[in-house]
Each structure stands twice: as structure tokens, then as C-alpha cells.
Design a protein around this motif. Structure first.
Motif, PDB file in Angstrom:
ATOM      1  N   PHE A   1      32.553  34.379-103.093  1.00 18.22           N
ATOM      2  CA  PHE A   1      33.883  33.825-103.338  1.00 18.22           C
ATOM      3  C   PHE A   1      34.790  34.007-102.126  1.00 18.22           C
ATOM      4  CE2 PHE A   1      32.863  34.336-107.966  1.00 18.22           C
ATOM      5  CZ  PHE A   1      33.044  33.005-108.322  1.00 18.22           C
ATOM      6  N   VAL A   2      34.722  35.185-101.498  1.00 16.94           N
ATOM      7  CA  VAL A   2      35.547  35.444-100.325  1.00 16.94           C
ATOM      8  C   VAL A   2      35.206  34.460 -99.207  1.00 16.94           C
ATOM      9  CG1 VAL A   2      36.138  37.149 -98.545  1.00 16.94           C
ATOM     10  CG2 VAL A   2      35.847  37.877-100.913  1.00 16.94           C
ATOM     11  N   SER A   3      33.920  34.257 -98.976  1.00 16.19           N
ATOM     12  CA  SER A   3      33.487  33.341 -97.927  1.00 16.19           C
ATOM     13  C   SER A   3      33.943  31.915 -98.217  1.00 16.19           C
ATOM     14  CB  SER A   3      31.961  33.383 -97.777  1.00 16.19           C
ATOM     15  OG  SER A   3      31.516  32.556 -96.727  1.00 16.19           O
ATOM     16  N   LEU A   4      33.846  31.492 -99.482  1.00 19.56           N
ATOM     17  CA  LEU A   4      34.278  30.150 -99.860  1.00 19.56           C
ATOM     18  C   LEU A   4      35.773  29.964 -99.608  1.00 19.56           C
ATOM     19  CD1 LEU A   4      32.330  29.661-103.225  1.00 19.56           C
ATOM     20  CD2 LEU A   4      31.954  28.399-101.099  1.00 19.56           C
ATOM     21  N   MET A   5      36.571  30.979 -99.962  1.00 16.82           N
ATOM     22  CA  MET A   5      38.015  30.853 -99.815  1.00 16.82           C
ATOM     23  C   MET A   5      38.456  30.957 -98.359  1.00 16.82           C
ATOM     24  SD  MET A   5      39.602  32.600-103.272  1.00 16.82           S
ATOM     25  CE  MET A   5      38.549  34.043-103.481  1.00 16.82           C
ATOM     26  N   GLU A   6      37.750  31.749 -97.579  1.00 18.15           N
ATOM     27  CA  GLU A   6      38.087  31.856 -96.158  1.00 18.15           C
ATOM     28  C   GLU A   6      37.702  30.595 -95.394  1.00 18.15           C
ATOM     29  OE1 GLU A   6      37.677  36.702 -95.352  1.00 18.15           O
ATOM     30  OE2 GLU A   6      36.071  35.329 -94.774  1.00 18.15           O
ATOM     31  N   LYS A   7      36.491  30.080 -95.654  1.00 20.71           N
ATOM     32  CA  LYS A   7      35.957  28.992 -94.835  1.00 20.71           C
ATOM     33  C   LYS A   7      36.410  27.612 -95.301  1.00 20.71           C
ATOM     34  CE  LYS A   7      31.501  29.588 -93.645  1.00 20.71           C
ATOM     35  NZ  LYS A   7      31.385  30.077 -92.275  1.00 20.71           N
ATOM     36  N   PHE A   8      36.623  27.469 -96.622  1.00 20.64           N
ATOM     37  CA  PHE A   8      36.903  26.143 -97.157  1.00 20.64           C
ATOM     38  C   PHE A   8      38.157  26.104 -98.024  1.00 20.64           C
ATOM     39  CE2 PHE A   8      32.192  26.911 -97.219  1.00 20.64           C
ATOM     40  CZ  PHE A   8      31.956  26.363 -95.963  1.00 20.64           C
ATOM     41  N   GLY A   9      38.976  27.139 -97.932  1.00 23.74           N
ATOM     42  CA  GLY A   9      40.190  27.195 -98.750  1.00 23.74           C
ATOM     43  C   GLY A   9      41.386  26.519 -98.126  1.00 23.74           C
ATOM     44  N   GLY A  10      41.282  26.149 -96.854  1.00 17.94           N
ATOM     45  CA  GLY A  10      42.385  25.491 -96.187  1.00 17.94           C
ATOM     46  C   GLY A  10      43.406  26.436 -95.595  1.00 17.94           C
ATOM     47  N   VAL A  11      43.237  27.746 -95.802  1.00 16.56           N
ATOM     48  CA  VAL A  11      44.160  28.723 -95.218  1.00 16.56           C
ATOM     49  C   VAL A  11      43.875  28.869 -93.728  1.00 16.56           C
ATOM     50  CG1 VAL A  11      44.995  31.114 -95.330  1.00 16.56           C
ATOM     51  CG2 VAL A  11      44.277  29.936 -97.428  1.00 16.56           C
ATOM     52  N   LEU A  12      42.585  28.891 -93.394  1.00 18.53           N
ATOM     53  CA  LEU A  12      42.155  28.960 -91.998  1.00 18.53           C
ATOM     54  C   LEU A  12      41.436  27.657 -91.634  1.00 18.53           C
ATOM     55  CD1 LEU A  12      40.586  32.563 -92.046  1.00 18.53           C
ATOM     56  CD2 LEU A  12      42.881  31.924 -91.269  1.00 18.53           C
ATOM     57  N   PRO A  13      41.399  27.313 -90.348  1.00 17.70           N
ATOM     58  CA  PRO A  13      40.621  26.134 -89.947  1.00 17.70           C
ATOM     59  C   PRO A  13      39.156  26.307 -90.337  1.00 17.70           C
ATOM     60  CG  PRO A  13      42.043  26.877 -88.159  1.00 17.70           C
ATOM     61  CD  PRO A  13      42.099  27.939 -89.211  1.00 17.70           C
ATOM     62  N   SER A  14      38.559  25.275 -90.915  1.00 15.41           N
ATOM     63  CA  SER A  14      37.176  25.374 -91.368  1.00 15.41           C
ATOM     64  C   SER A  14      36.204  25.117 -90.224  1.00 15.41           C
ATOM     65  CB  SER A  14      36.905  24.380 -92.497  1.00 15.41           C
ATOM     66  OG  SER A  14      35.535  24.419 -92.875  1.00 15.41           O
ATOM     67  N   PRO A  15      35.151  25.946 -90.121  1.00 14.99           N
ATOM     68  CA  PRO A  15      34.143  25.710 -89.085  1.00 14.99           C
ATOM     69  C   PRO A  15      33.179  24.580 -89.431  1.00 14.99           C
ATOM     70  CG  PRO A  15      33.533  27.619 -90.385  1.00 14.99           C
ATOM     71  CD  PRO A  15      34.874  27.162 -90.901  1.00 14.99           C
TER      72      PRO A  15
END
Length: 398
Positions: free
Chosen positions: A280-294
Motif C-alpha cells: 500500500f505504501v509503495s502504491l501511494m508513493e509511486k502512483f498517488g500523485g503526491v510525488l512524480p511517478s516513475p
């Protein structure tokens, strides 16, 4: 299978977290019932042939560590024939070679069932070679072998499933006492994955209950001690960004879960018992829109997370003690605390919780766990080995 249509969901960036779905019938029948064509129907039918198509492309990874052989055999018995079981063992080799015992049992079972399989020891040089040759040294220790730990075994299982050409990968713990529950879990994986409209999907199982003996009687508890705490803080994490209080996340510690292979290769992983929560943490960090997605492609297609409640109770080996429970709580909350997008207010709440449980003092930070990058960075082509299906489904390194 007949189960609720996933309607209500919480959106967080490109992530769609569906509320828990209820199963109405474990066996939904062969062929499609026209009754379910109505757009106003709240129940959906997933016919057997659709489940069959998913299971042909599904590998089930079973992490094992010094487990009773009969329990492991029961888990194998519950896995539908079309799935590929992948046993990744970190069992002892001395003074008694338990891995050899496991290998012999799995070989005999699968030979009688005429079933293909993969079994490997987590600390074998052959398995480490995949990651060494593929340019993924983070998982290797000073001896050049795969590190100890459940998450590391899961990563090895994903790599093996990908090399075997599977489109989906699921995980089932080896300490399950009921083969019928295992069978249901795999069917839930297939049903959940069949609902995905995006190539990036995940299915997580919420146990119906965890039976225990209370005052000489069987009592079916709904939540475990770890799940109750982990889910609370995961939802606080999510609510901070959505601005609305939510209880949608109910599977923070779901050991039984499955992913489409493209998503499995795109997530970061965390070591130890934090691996499920870190999804869940990885999903929210990478694809949550808070940070630029790689990975812009995933931001475009979206990620779907299905949570489905099983009907069978989950009865497993509960003799691991309070220290094990404390460690699981610490690891699960640690990945939240150390997340780059965890708000300060939630960090404070987590620190207070760990202090209240006497796991970490108020002046200490939660343990910082080792994290692993996406498996898509592993060069599978350069991994100089092959899976060679022999007479009974063994594999041998090249």
C-alpha cells in the motif's frame, strides 16, 4: 463464483481501492447466467471457464521455513491443478536436512498428481545466480546468496514465476491447516483478477475469521491484533490526503494476495513482515500523485486493488508467541513512519502507538527496514539460467 460487484471505492491518484466484496457462492456455475446481464444487478457471476483461464497463467508462491510437512502437503492439495506451485524454502539444512525432506515430499506429491512445480532453497547458489546475473545485487548478502527473510523469498518467487512465463502471481502462507481454505483463496485470486480493467491489479484477501479457543469453546474472532492496528494507521494515512475519514483499507497484513505480473514487477518491496503493508505504501508513493511517478504508463492505466472476504475461516499455526506479534506490528508501522509522504501528525501518532505497546520508546525512531527496488530492473534475459521441465517438473540451472 458469485460475489458482489465492486462499486464503492476510494481513489488516491491513479490507485482505486475497492471496498471489501462479499462472496455469495463459491461455485458460480458453468457458463454465463443471463440473469446477471442486468445493469441493476448488484451480484456478478464469474463462470468457471473464466477462473480456469486465469489459473492457467497463475503461479502460487509458497514461502516455507521449517514447516510441518503435512501442512505443506495440505497447502499443495488445495491449489487448483492448473496453477503452478512455486515453493521457496528457507528451511534448515542441518542437523537434519529439512529442505531435502520438503523436496522429496513435494516431488512425490506432484508426481502422483501429475503436476508441474518449482521448488528451490532460498539460500541456494543457483537461485542467487538469477539476481547476480540479472544485475539485482540488493537482495544478495556478503556470501553472494539471497538474504534471509519472507520478503526476499517472495521476490525470488516472483522472479521464478516471471521466468516461467506466468501472467499472475499469488502468495499463500505454508502454515494453513485447511486445504479447503487454500482452494478458496486461489479461486478468490482468479475471481478478483478477472474483474480488473487495468493490466495493473491486485487482489487481497480479508479472512472471514480466525478461530481460537476461549474458555474451552471455539470463538471466531474477526480481526487479529496486528491487522486491527495496521489497518487503522493505513486508513489514517489515506484519509490525510483524501480529506475524508476512511475505513476502506482492511487488508494491510494480507499474506494471501495476488498481483498481475506487470504490477508485481513495478512495486518496491520492504523486508521482513512489512512486505504486505508496504504494498500500500509503495502504491501511494509511486502512483498517488503526491510525488512524480516513475512509471507514467501506470498513472495512465491506473491500479485496481480488490479486497475480498473469504468464507472459510483461517486456521493457522498460532504458536509463534507475543514477540512475533510485536515484531509484525513494529515492521508494519515502520514502513508507514518512514514513508517519504507520511505526514508529521501521523508519525507522531505511530510513535505514540509503538510506545504504548512498549515496542519502541518515545525518543526512538521505528526500525528502518531494508527496501528493494522494482523487479523490472532485473535483467531476466541476462540471468544465465533456464527452467527445464523434467519428468516430474523439476528445474535445473543452466
Amino acid at each position: 463464483m458469485r460475489l458482489e460487484i465492486p462499486t464503492n471505492a476510494e481513489r488516491f491518484g491513479a490507485n482505486l481501492f475497492y471496498e471489501v466484496q462479499k462472496i455469495y457462492e463459491l461455485e458460480g456455475g458453468y457458463g454465463t447466467d443471463s440473469e446477471f446481464d442486468s445493469p441493476f444487478h448488484v451480484i456478478q457471476q464469474i463462470p468457471y471457464e473464466r477462473l480456469y483461464e486465469i489459473e492457467k497463467d497463475l503461479a502460487i508462491v509458497i514461502p516455507v521455513k521449517d514447516e510441518r510437512l503435512r501442512l505443506l502437503e495440505g497447502v499443495l492439495c488445495g491449489i487448483p491443478h492448473n496453477c503452478l506451485p512455486i515453493v521457496v524454502s528457507n528451511s534448515k539444512n542441518e542437523p537434519i536436512d529439512r529442505y531435502r525432506m520438503e523436496r522429496n515430499m513435494v516431488d512425490t506429491f506432484c508426481r502422483h498428481a501429475k503436476k508441474k512445480y518449482i521448488i528451490a532453497h532460498q539460500r541456494s547458489a543457483e537461485l542467487a545466480r538469477i539476481f547476480k546475473d540479472g544485475g539485482y545485487p540488493q537482495i544478495l548478502d556478503d556470501q553472494g546468496l539471497i538474504r534471509h527473510g519472507k520478503a526476499e523469498g517472495m521476490l525470488a518467487g516472483i522472479a521464478l514465476a516471471h521466468l516461467a512465463g506466468k501472467k499472475y502471481v499469488g502468495f499463500i502462507d505454508s502454515d494453513n491447516y485447511f486445504p479447503g481454505a487454500v482452494f478458496e483463496y486461489v479461486r478468490i485470486f482468479s475471481a478478483g483478477l478477472s474483474q480488473g480493467k487495468s493490466p495493473y491489479s491486485m487482489v487481497r484477501i480479508q479472512w472471514h475469521s480466525k478461530p481460537k479457543i476461549v474458555d474451552g469453546e471455539l470463538f471466531f474472532t474477526k480481526w487479529g491484533r496486528v491487522s486491527r492496528i495496521t489497518n487503522q494507521y493505513l486508513n489514517l494515512f489515506l484519509s490525510h490526503y483524501t480529506g475524508y475519514e476512511s475505513e476502506v483499507l482492511r487488508t494491510g497484513n494480507a499474506g494471501e494476495h495476488a498481483l498481475s505480473m506487470p504490477l508485481a514487477l513495478s512495486l518496491d518491496y520492504s523486508t521482513g513482515f512489512s512486505v504486505e503493508t508496504h504494498h500500500f505504501v509503495s502504491l501511494m508513493e509511486k502512483f498517488g500523485g503526491v510525488l512524480p511517478s516513475p512509471i507514467p504508463e501506470i498513472m495512465k492505466n491506473g491500479v485496481e486493488v480488490f479486497q475480498i472476504e473469504s468464507r472459510n475461516p483461517h486456521f493457522h499455526d498460532a504458536a509463534k508467541g507475543d514477540d512475533h506479534i510485536q515484531e509484525m506490528i513494529e515492521y508494519s508501522l515502520s514502513v508507514l513512519w518512514h514513508s517519504s509522504i507520511c505526514p508529521k501528525s501521523l508519525k507522531k501518532d505511530i510513535s505514540n502507538e509503538l510506545s504504548r505497546l512498549k515496542i519502541v520508546s518515545k525518543k526512538e525512531e521505528p526500525i528502518k527496514l531494508r527496501q528493494y527496488p522494482v523487479l523490472s530492473s532485473l535483467n531476466f534475459t541476462a540471468a544465465a539460467w533456464k527452467i527445464d521441465w523434467q519428468e516430474h517438473g523439476n528445474f535445473s540451472p543452466s
